[in-house]
Design an enzyme around this catalytic site. Structure first.
Site, short mmCIF file in Angstrom:
data_model
loop_
_atom_site.label_atom_id
_atom_site.label_comp_id
_atom_site.label_asym_id
_atom_site.label_seq_id
_atom_site.Cartn_x
_atom_site.Cartn_y
_atom_site.Cartn_z
N GLU A 137 0.75 -1.35 -0.14
CA GLU A 137 -0.01 -0.25 0.14
C GLU A 137 0.99 1.46 0.12
O GLU A 137 2.08 1.17 0.38
CB GLU A 137 -0.82 0.00 1.26
N TYR A 193 -1.60 1.46 -8.28
CA TYR A 193 -0.52 1.28 -9.35
C TYR A 193 0.21 0.02 -9.25
O TYR A 193 0.27 -0.71 -8.08
CB TYR A 193 0.15 2.50 -9.38
N THR A 229 2.46 -4.61 -6.25
CA THR A 229 1.17 -3.85 -6.04
C THR A 229 1.08 -2.70 -5.08
O THR A 229 2.05 -2.87 -4.10
CB THR A 229 -0.19 -4.63 -5.67
N GLU A 230 0.48 -1.50 -5.40
CA GLU A 230 0.27 -0.39 -4.42
C GLU A 230 -1.15 0.20 -4.70
O GLU A 230 -1.53 0.33 -5.65
CB GLU A 230 1.29 0.71 -4.85
N VAL A 231 -1.82 -0.19 -3.34
CA VAL A 231 -3.19 0.71 -3.26
C VAL A 231 -3.27 1.69 -2.33
O VAL A 231 -2.32 1.78 -1.43
CB VAL A 231 -4.27 -0.58 -2.87
#
Length: 304
Positions: free
Chosen positions: A173, A204, A272-274
């Site tokens: 995140e 992204y 991943t990056e939320v």
């Protein structure tokens, strides 16, 4: 005289042992690794194999490190690694990894061997902290002779399987506290000036500069776009300071930076990056985005 931007240390001077001790004294348990992570892993034992791959021993307590494995492991099949909680404060990486195993891992039985380490940094999980108890970032310490025990344990788990990994997806995140707490702390620890940045609003991915897989990244983006919004570039065409190379994708040299997603040598890798602080996303959506990312990545990799 340089104004202080973080309450520990002297501007321009890297921390020594007293400053690290002062930082450590500020860290308090805010949630339960046993209740929120180990309990959910225990509930999966009837369907999956669970193995301890290490134990953290800090003065504040001992933390077993657990990995979930496909039952009926088949050495003829490729291996897919899912990691979460490398940064313990990034909740959806942990809970998303566990939700994927519970709801969807059975769909891949007979197609690949799944290896899931849902919470790489349990000390940080309990304290909602990016670093470990040594004031080290595990995700810059996936290096030989790592000083971070979390990183060293995961690398030891992976080492016997190198050459067999098809995919590794590392779930993260980007939060508002990156800018308000963790980046200022990093600058203070290293005796560097703090340079404010911008937090992207949305999901992204980080591809590997040394192993670009653009079609794989876009398959993951497409899967996640059905769950939550994808982060746009800033006015300079960047996300967290890096050029956007495709919709929702930036690149880092994973191994050179000691990042988790670089440890397997897999053909397909991504981070991943939320953004859980977005007014356009809920915690449930963030967990679901991580699940969608794993599924989208696996489906692409297995069909490639």
């Amino acid at each position: 005289m340089t104004a202080a931007f973080y309450p520990i240390g002297t501007p321009g001077q890297p921390w020594g042992a007293p400053e690290r001790a002062q930082w450590l004294a500020r860290q308090a348990v805010q949630r339960s690794y046993a209740g929120e992570v180990l309990g959910k892993i225990d509930a999966l034992r009837g369907r999956f194999d669970v193995a301890a791959y290490g134990e953290l021993e800090y003065p504040q307590g001992r933390y077993p490190l657990l990995a979930i494995r496909s039952r009926g492991w088949d050495d003829a099949l490729p291996v897919a690694l899912v990691t979460g909680g490398v940064h313990g404060y990034e909740t959806s990486g942990v809970q998303g990894a566990l939700a994927f195993v519970d709801r969807h891992a059975d769909d891949y039985a007979g197609r690949c061997n799944l290896l899931v380490a849902p919470c790489v940094s349990p000390w940080g999980y309990e304290r909602i902290q990016r670093w470990n108890a040594l004031a080290l970032d595990p995700n810059r310490n996936f290096v030989p002779a790592s000083p971070a025990p979390e990183s060293a344990a995961l690398m030891a788990l992976v080492a016997p399987l190198r050459g067999r990994f098809l995919m590794h997806i590392d779930l993260h995140e980007t939060t508002d506290t990156d800018e308000s707490e963790f980046r200022p702390a990093l600058a203070a620890r290293d005796g560097k000036p703090f340079e404010p940045g911008e937090i992207p609003d949305g999901f992204y991915l980080v591809d590997d500069t040394e192993n670009r897989q653009p079609a794989f990244q876009q398959a993951v983006i497409a899967a996640v776009a059905g769950v939550t919004h994808i982060a746009p570039p800033d006015a300079q065409g960047r996300i967290i300071g890096s050029p956007v190379v495709a919709h929702g994708v930036i690149e880092y040299p994973l191994q050179a930076l000691g990042l988790c997603a670089g440890i397997t040598g897999a053909r397909f890798t991504t981070t991943t990056e939320v953004y859980p602080d977005s007014p356009r996303a809920t915690p449930a959506q963030c967990d679901a985005a991580q699940v969608a990312a794993v599924r989208g990545g696996l489906d692409f990799a297995l069909a490639a």
